[in-house]
Design a protein around this motif. Structure first.
Motif, PDB file in Angstrom:
ATOM      1  N   PRO A   1     -11.544  -3.026 -10.683  1.00  0.00           N
ATOM      2  CA  PRO A   1     -12.385  -3.505  -9.836  1.00  0.00           C
ATOM      3  C   PRO A   1     -11.863  -4.626  -8.905  1.00  0.00           C
ATOM      4  O   PRO A   1     -11.052  -5.292 -10.219  1.00  0.00           O
ATOM      5  N   GLY A   2     -11.392  -5.120  -7.885  1.00  0.00           N
ATOM      6  CA  GLY A   2     -10.657  -5.931  -7.018  1.00  0.00           C
ATOM      7  C   GLY A   2      -9.022  -5.596  -6.998  1.00  0.00           C
ATOM      8  O   GLY A   2      -8.298  -6.704  -6.702  1.00  0.00           O
ATOM      9  N   GLY A   3      -8.267  -4.712  -7.649  1.00  0.00           N
ATOM     10  CA  GLY A   3      -7.400  -4.369  -7.313  1.00  0.00           C
ATOM     11  C   GLY A   3      -7.080  -3.800  -6.336  1.00  0.00           C
ATOM     12  O   GLY A   3      -7.331  -3.235  -5.285  1.00  0.00           O
ATOM     13  N   GLU A   4      -6.129  -3.654  -5.982  1.00  0.00           N
ATOM     14  CA  GLU A   4      -5.026  -2.844  -5.110  1.00  0.00           C
ATOM     15  C   GLU A   4      -4.362  -2.474  -4.288  1.00  0.00           C
ATOM     16  O   GLU A   4      -3.654  -1.905  -5.764  1.00  0.00           O
ATOM     17  N   GLY A   5      -3.947  -1.403  -4.171  1.00  0.00           N
ATOM     18  CA  GLY A   5      -2.587  -0.493  -3.706  1.00  0.00           C
ATOM     19  C   GLY A   5      -1.931  -0.691  -3.085  1.00  0.00           C
ATOM     20  O   GLY A   5      -2.554  -0.580  -1.410  1.00  0.00           O
ATOM     21  N   TRP A   6      -0.457  -1.128  -2.603  1.00  0.00           N
ATOM     22  CA  TRP A   6       0.367  -1.474  -1.652  1.00  0.00           C
ATOM     23  C   TRP A   6       0.821  -0.130  -0.963  1.00  0.00           C
ATOM     24  O   TRP A   6       2.103   0.279  -2.040  1.00  0.00           O
ATOM     25  N   LEU A   7       1.323   0.274  -0.404  1.00  0.00           N
ATOM     26  CA  LEU A   7       2.064   1.612   0.454  1.00  0.00           C
ATOM     27  C   LEU A   7       2.233   0.941   1.131  1.00  0.00           C
ATOM     28  O   LEU A   7       2.232   0.369   2.250  1.00  0.00           O
ATOM     29  N   ILE A   8       3.915   1.492   0.902  1.00  0.00           N
ATOM     30  CA  ILE A   8       4.808   1.262   1.703  1.00  0.00           C
ATOM     31  C   ILE A   8       5.983   2.040   2.576  1.00  0.00           C
ATOM     32  O   ILE A   8       6.330   3.270   2.432  1.00  0.00           O
ATOM     33  N   MET A   9       5.233   1.512   3.852  1.00  0.00           N
ATOM     34  CA  MET A   9       5.757   3.267   5.007  1.00  0.00           C
ATOM     35  C   MET A   9       6.467   3.319   6.191  1.00  0.00           C
ATOM     36  O   MET A   9       5.737   2.012   6.850  1.00  0.00           O
ATOM     37  N   SER A  10       7.293   2.975   6.549  1.00  0.00           N
ATOM     38  CA  SER A  10       7.850   3.326   7.854  1.00  0.00           C
ATOM     39  C   SER A  10       6.690   3.904   8.513  1.00  0.00           C
ATOM     40  O   SER A  10       6.542   5.168   8.740  1.00  0.00           O
ATOM     41  N   ASP A  11       6.622   3.576   9.960  1.00  0.00           N
ATOM     42  CA  ASP A  11       6.188   4.608  10.909  1.00  0.00           C
ATOM     43  C   ASP A  11       7.344   5.560  11.850  1.00  0.00           C
ATOM     44  O   ASP A  11       7.189   5.985  12.841  1.00  0.00           O
ATOM     45  N   LEU A  12       8.476   5.609  11.253  1.00  0.00           N
ATOM     46  CA  LEU A  12       9.626   6.401  11.999  1.00  0.00           C
ATOM     47  C   LEU A  12       9.230   7.400  12.348  1.00  0.00           C
ATOM     48  O   LEU A  12       9.565   8.007  13.779  1.00  0.00           O
ATOM     49  N   ALA A  13       8.498   8.301  11.597  1.00  0.00           N
ATOM     50  CA  ALA A  13       7.765   9.360  11.387  1.00  0.00           C
ATOM     51  C   ALA A  13       6.875   9.714  12.571  1.00  0.00           C
ATOM     52  O   ALA A  13       7.127  10.592  13.156  1.00  0.00           O
ATOM     53  N   GLU A  14       5.716   8.738  12.424  1.00  0.00           N
ATOM     54  CA  GLU A  14       5.207   8.640  14.208  1.00  0.00           C
ATOM     55  C   GLU A  14       5.920   8.576  15.246  1.00  0.00           C
ATOM     56  O   GLU A  14       5.921   9.603  16.095  1.00  0.00           O
ATOM     57  N   HIS A  15       6.961   8.247  15.418  1.00  0.00           N
ATOM     58  CA  HIS A  15       7.788   7.683  16.918  1.00  0.00           C
ATOM     59  C   HIS A  15       8.688   8.881  16.399  1.00  0.00           C
ATOM     60  O   HIS A  15       9.016   9.332  18.215  1.00  0.00           O
ATOM     61  N   LEU A  16       9.367  10.055  15.263  1.00  0.00           N
ATOM     62  CA  LEU A  16       9.704  11.493  15.835  1.00  0.00           C
ATOM     63  C   LEU A  16       8.938  12.591  15.623  1.00  0.00           C
ATOM     64  O   LEU A  16       9.160  12.977  16.152  1.00  0.00           O
ATOM     65  N   GLY A  17       7.700  12.369  16.209  1.00  0.00           N
ATOM     66  CA  GLY A  17       6.464  12.732  16.110  1.00  0.00           C
ATOM     67  C   GLY A  17       6.100  14.214  14.838  1.00  0.00           C
ATOM     68  O   GLY A  17       5.727  15.651  15.363  1.00  0.00           O
ATOM     69  N   LEU A  18       6.678  13.407  14.233  1.00  0.00           N
ATOM     70  CA  LEU A  18       6.686  14.171  12.885  1.00  0.00           C
ATOM     71  C   LEU A  18       4.972  14.237  12.055  1.00  0.00           C
ATOM     72  O   LEU A  18       5.166  14.556  10.968  1.00  0.00           O
ATOM     73  N   ARG A  19       4.260  12.770  12.382  1.00  0.00           N
ATOM     74  CA  ARG A  19       3.185  12.776  11.869  1.00  0.00           C
ATOM     75  C   ARG A  19       2.752  11.551  13.284  1.00  0.00           C
ATOM     76  O   ARG A  19       3.044  11.182  13.821  1.00  0.00           O
ATOM     77  N   ALA A  20       0.930  12.671  13.604  1.00  0.00           N
ATOM     78  CA  ALA A  20       0.599  12.115  14.215  1.00  0.00           C
ATOM     79  C   ALA A  20       0.189  10.473  13.989  1.00  0.00           C
ATOM     80  O   ALA A  20      -0.185   9.871  12.676  1.00  0.00           O
ATOM     81  N   PRO A  21      -0.243  10.183  15.462  1.00  0.00           N
ATOM     82  CA  PRO A  21      -0.410   8.233  15.297  1.00  0.00           C
ATOM     83  C   PRO A  21      -1.257   8.059  14.352  1.00  0.00           C
ATOM     84  O   PRO A  21      -1.521   7.128  13.610  1.00  0.00           O
ATOM     85  N   ASP A  22      -2.396   8.695  14.371  1.00  0.00           N
ATOM     86  CA  ASP A  22      -3.850   8.639  14.412  1.00  0.00           C
ATOM     87  C   ASP A  22      -3.953   8.946  11.610  1.00  0.00           C
ATOM     88  O   ASP A  22      -4.743   8.928  11.826  1.00  0.00           O
ATOM     89  N   GLU A  23      -2.707   9.771  11.669  1.00  0.00           N
ATOM     90  CA  GLU A  23      -2.918  10.714  10.557  1.00  0.00           C
ATOM     91  C   GLU A  23      -3.410   9.643   9.879  1.00  0.00           C
ATOM     92  O   GLU A  23      -3.726   9.865   9.003  1.00  0.00           O
ATOM     93  N   LEU A  24      -2.167   8.656   9.548  1.00  0.00           N
ATOM     94  CA  LEU A  24      -2.093   7.926   8.551  1.00  0.00           C
ATOM     95  C   LEU A  24      -3.581   7.093   8.082  1.00  0.00           C
ATOM     96  O   LEU A  24      -3.454   7.131   6.726  1.00  0.00           O
ATOM     97  N   ARG A  25      -3.790   6.246   8.824  1.00  0.00           N
ATOM     98  CA  ARG A  25      -5.680   6.093   9.050  1.00  0.00           C
ATOM     99  C   ARG A  25      -6.167   6.729   8.796  1.00  0.00           C
ATOM    100  O   ARG A  25      -6.678   6.764   7.421  1.00  0.00           O
TER     101      ARG A  25
END
Length: 385
Positions: free
Chosen positions: A311-335
């Motif tokens: 309870p009260g904890g967090e997950g920290w996800l560290i990601m670059s958006d390079l995949a989105e700029h390369l078209g390998l992942r859709a712009p809204d896919e991560l959210r």
């Protein structure tokens, strides 16, 4: 799936004598079917042609001449005009294909290693320590490896000896062969700057998933986190992280564990994950730190996070958006994936890359790299209505 080193036997004929040796490839490349001896008399055009045809060249001449020949073969591979790509996605796939072709062709120039990892060539450097680190203890029989791989082994040995300066640690991290080096400091700085969840002040643990060199676990410990459990399923990474944590004097705070599961079995106040940023297949052990087929580790982290947070904890996800700029992942896919996992975005910290390729206009992927942003997503379990 991890890239598994390939070992088998290769054969070649020198004069009237047939020879055999153990074949070893850390990238998992199969033993070449056709091998011919080569020495200082072979020119780059002939070597390039034979390698393109699938014939491997077992070098028996001068070490420095072999290096020069490899460079000349590389210029011939790189000199072939590449078709213009209509989209960033097409440019990425063309570059990956060209990179794979380059690795296959240049990987055909082979060198012999004695049983004790001595490089059996004239004017050869002493490569035994570097080979022991990468390949393990000497074996009873001689082996053959590609010169290109051996140069990577020597380069990794230099990085391991010298280390990488990490300002957030006021110290250095020493990467091992096959473990991704933290040369891109922006993601380390994000972990050093993000506000720590309140339960950590009560002594609750933090997890670092896929720790690699152990750099993020060490940063958390330097920030005062009393207990960090860092996991990795790569034995090289586990050994590397343990050595770095010990060197930094943090062994009492950081525990390095290994196993098949991504998460430790219990819950934590903070779970940090820096998965490979691009959803594609790695072609070598080192590329496993960059490419993750279908984003498997990313989705495993998101779907498993809630069950491992206090309870009260967090997950920290560290990601670059390079995949989105390369078209390998859709712009809204991560959210969308974050929301589908029942997670809430409590905050986000962003950083621009500082590495040289971000400003290299000759890079076919320059537009995507120049627009790239690295983010630390602060995720919490979504509140029930």
């Amino acid at each position: 799936m991890p890239v598994v080193p390939a070992e088998s036997e290769i054969r070649w004929v020198d004069g009237d004598t047939e020879h055999t040796a153990r074949w070893h490839s850390e990238s998992g490349m199969p033993a070449p079917r056709r091998v011919v001896p080569a020495d200082d008399r072979m020119n780059a055009s002939t070597a390039h042609r034979l390698a393109c045809e699938g014939t491997a060249l077992l070098w028996q001449g001068d070490y420095h001449q072999a290096n020069q020949l490899l460079q000349a073969m590389g210029r011939r591979v790189d000199g072939k005009a590449q078709a213009a790509a209509p989209t960033p996605t097409a440019a990425f796939h063309l570059q990956r294909r060209a990179s794979g072709h380059r690795a296959r062709v240049l990987g055909k120039l082979l060198v012999p290693l004695a049983a004790d990892h001595t490089l059996a060539l004239r004017r050869a450097p002493d490569v035994r320590a570097a080979c022991d680190e990468a390949y393990g203890p000497p074996r009873p029989t001689p082996s053959v490896v590609s010169l290109r791989e051996l140069l990577g082994v020597l380069g990794a040995h230099q990085w391991r000896t010298k280390g990488v300066d990490i300002p957030a640690l006021d110290g250095r991290i020493h990467p091992h062969y096959g473990v991704f080096s933290p040369v891109r400091g922006e993601y380390v700085d994000l972990v050093a700057q993000a506000p720590l969840p309140q339960p950590l002040s009560l002594g609750a643990p933090a997890y670092d998933l896929g720790t690699g060199t152990g750099v993020l676990a060490a940063v958390l410990a330097r920030r005062g986190v009393r207990r960090v459990v860092a996991t990795d399923n790569n034995p090289r990474a586990v050994a590397c992280a343990r050595a770095n944590v010990s060197r930094l004097g943090l062994s009492d705070q950081v525990e390095i564990t290994t196993g098949g599961a991504l998460f430790p079995p219990d819950r934590a106040a903070l779970v940090v994950c820096n998965p490979p940023w691009l959803p594609a297949k790695p072609n070598s052990a080192l590329e496993q730190g960059v490419y993750d087929p279908k984003g498997a580790m990313l989705h495993a982290f998101l779907t498993g996070l809630t069950a491992h947070l206090l309870p009260g904890g967090e997950g920290w996800l560290i990601m670059s958006d390079l995949a989105e700029h390369l078209g390998l992942r859709a712009p809204d896919e991560l959210r969308s994936a974050i929301a589908a996992a029942g997670l809430h975005v409590a905050g986000r910290l962003d950083a621009r890359p500082q590495h040289p390729r971000a400003s290299d206009a000759t890079d076919p992927l320059h537009a995507a790299r120049a627009a790239e942003v690295t983010s630390l997503w602060r995720l919490t379990a979504a509140e029930l209505p």
